[in-house]
Motif scaffolding. Structure first.
Motif, PDB file in Angstrom:
ATOM      1  N   LYS A 169       0.829  -1.207   0.000  1.00  0.00           N
ATOM      2  CA  LYS A 169       0.000   0.000   0.000  1.00  0.00           C
ATOM      3  C   LYS A 169       0.861   1.254   0.000  1.00  0.00           C
ATOM      4  CE  LYS A 169      -4.177  -1.854   2.185  1.00  0.00           C
ATOM      5  NZ  LYS A 169      -5.073  -1.794   3.376  1.00  0.00           N
ATOM      6  N   SER A 170       1.999   1.190   0.681  1.00  0.00           N
ATOM      7  CA  SER A 170       2.882   2.357   0.731  1.00  0.00           C
ATOM      8  C   SER A 170       3.465   2.676  -0.638  1.00  0.00           C
ATOM      9  CB  SER A 170       4.010   2.108   1.746  1.00  0.00           C
ATOM     10  OG  SER A 170       4.966   1.179   1.247  1.00  0.00           O
ATOM     11  N   ARG A 200       1.852   2.513  -3.284  1.00  0.00           N
ATOM     12  CA  ARG A 200       0.763   3.255  -3.925  1.00  0.00           C
ATOM     13  C   ARG A 200       0.505   4.605  -3.252  1.00  0.00           C
ATOM     14  NH1 ARG A 200      -2.132  -0.411  -7.242  1.00  0.00           N
ATOM     15  NH2 ARG A 200      -3.889   1.023  -7.395  1.00  0.00           N
ATOM     16  N   GLN A 220      -0.213   5.041  -0.032  1.00  0.00           N
ATOM     17  CA  GLN A 220      -1.227   4.932   1.013  1.00  0.00           C
ATOM     18  C   GLN A 220      -0.537   4.647   2.351  1.00  0.00           C
ATOM     19  OE1 GLN A 220      -3.983   1.916  -0.313  1.00  0.00           O
ATOM     20  NE2 GLN A 220      -4.295   2.905  -2.295  1.00  0.00           N
ATOM     21  N   THR A 261      -0.337   5.320   6.761  1.00  0.00           N
ATOM     22  CA  THR A 261      -1.024   5.684   7.999  1.00  0.00           C
ATOM     23  C   THR A 261       0.037   6.203   8.955  1.00  0.00           C
ATOM     24  OG1 THR A 261      -0.775   3.513   9.064  1.00  0.00           O
ATOM     25  CG2 THR A 261      -2.683   3.824   7.612  1.00  0.00           C
ATOM     26  N   SER A 289       3.686   1.209   8.565  1.00  0.00           N
ATOM     27  CA  SER A 289       3.360   2.248   7.589  1.00  0.00           C
ATOM     28  C   SER A 289       3.978   3.579   7.993  1.00  0.00           C
ATOM     29  CB  SER A 289       1.840   2.395   7.455  1.00  0.00           C
ATOM     30  OG  SER A 289       1.520   3.326   6.441  1.00  0.00           O
TER      31      SER A 289
END
Length: 270
Positions: free
Chosen positions: A166-167, A169, A171, A173, A178
């Motif tokens: 996700k990172s 992309r 994305q 938190t 993350s």
């Protein structure tokens, strides 16, 4: 905005040994220890007349296993065939003349893709050579190819591996792994030495554009000044795009104002 999907940023993040070991361990599903950076960003050219390769992240662990990790932002190439070529050149580079085949290192070629290479929705596709006739019989040649899919929906990967994908992309938190990745990306972007390196690359590209313009003008002068200027501009853009592809993704180059079809064409030639 440049992030972890950018080759330059990713290379610098992977210079953090603890993060590098963590990312590799999450991708492989087993612990990776002791990173050797002596061949980082390696270029392999076996012969002058053969196609060489520039490996973005090329490292070894304590057991001399070789890892080549590449970021792929656009599905514009035949990655399965490219992975075969990467393995072949890595083996040739590792093999000293006269050494036995047993001395060949185990090798992993890993493509982290911002697209689904095989369209099956998996987070991860792992390939090794196996016998077609005898189920469970492996060739045991020590080579493994992995395609990671940042947009995957299924498959057995760890939570932190999913966070890592996700990172890529963009994305993030503010908690857990993350947050660590996000902090490292920001650290790389604020590093003055690396900022200068990135700026130097930009200046180099500008010089390449000027050189391309001069070459194009010379080759086009017999066709008239107007045609020469047009040809010179095209040659300048071609040279600049080829240089940028070593550090930027196709989408980032297009965002700089270059024609999409022209960028894709140059990318396939590179």
């Amino acid at each position: 905005m440049l992030g972890l999907s950018d080759n330059f940023i990713f290379q610098k993040v992977m210079l953090n040994e603890e993060l590098c070991k963590k990312i590799l361990s999450e991708i492989l599903g087993k612990e990776v220890t002791g990173i050797d950076y002596s061949t980082y960003e390696k270029t392999i050219e076996i012969r002058r007349d053969a196609k060489g390769i520039r490996l973005d992240v090329y490292i070894k662990d304590e057991e001399k296993t070789v890892y080549n990790v590449e970021i792929q932002n656009t599905d514009m190439d035949n990655l399965p065939k490219r992975s075969r070529y990467y393995h072949d050149l890595i083996d040739l580079d590792l093999m000293e003349k006269g050494e036995p085949y047993e001395s060949l290192n185990h090798s992993y070629v890993i493509f982290i893709c911002n697209f689904d290479v095989f369209g099956k929705g998996c987070y991860k596709y792992t390939f090794q050579n196996r016998c077609m006739e005898e189920e469970g019989l492996e060739l045991g040649d020590g080579s493994t190819t992995i395609f990671m899919n940042t947009g995957g929906r299924k498959g057995d990967i760890s939570k932190d591996c999913e966070v890592f994908l996700k990172s890529i992309r963009g994305q993030f938190t503010d908690t857990g792994f993350s947050a660590i990745l996000k902090k490292e990306v920001e650290k790389v972007k604020k590093n003055q030495k690396w900022r200068k390196e990135y700026m130097y690359m930009s200046v180099f590209l500008h010089d390449a554009e000027k050189k391309g313009m001069a070459e194009g003008l010379e080759s086009g002068r017999k066709q008239g000044l107007e045609q020469g200027i047009k040809q010179g501009k095209a040659e300048a853009e071609r040279i600049a795009i080829k240089k940028m592809l070593k550090k930027l993704s196709i989408e980032e180059i297009i965002e700089l104002g270059y024609d999409r079809d022209f960028v894709l064409k140059i990318a396939k030639e590179s």
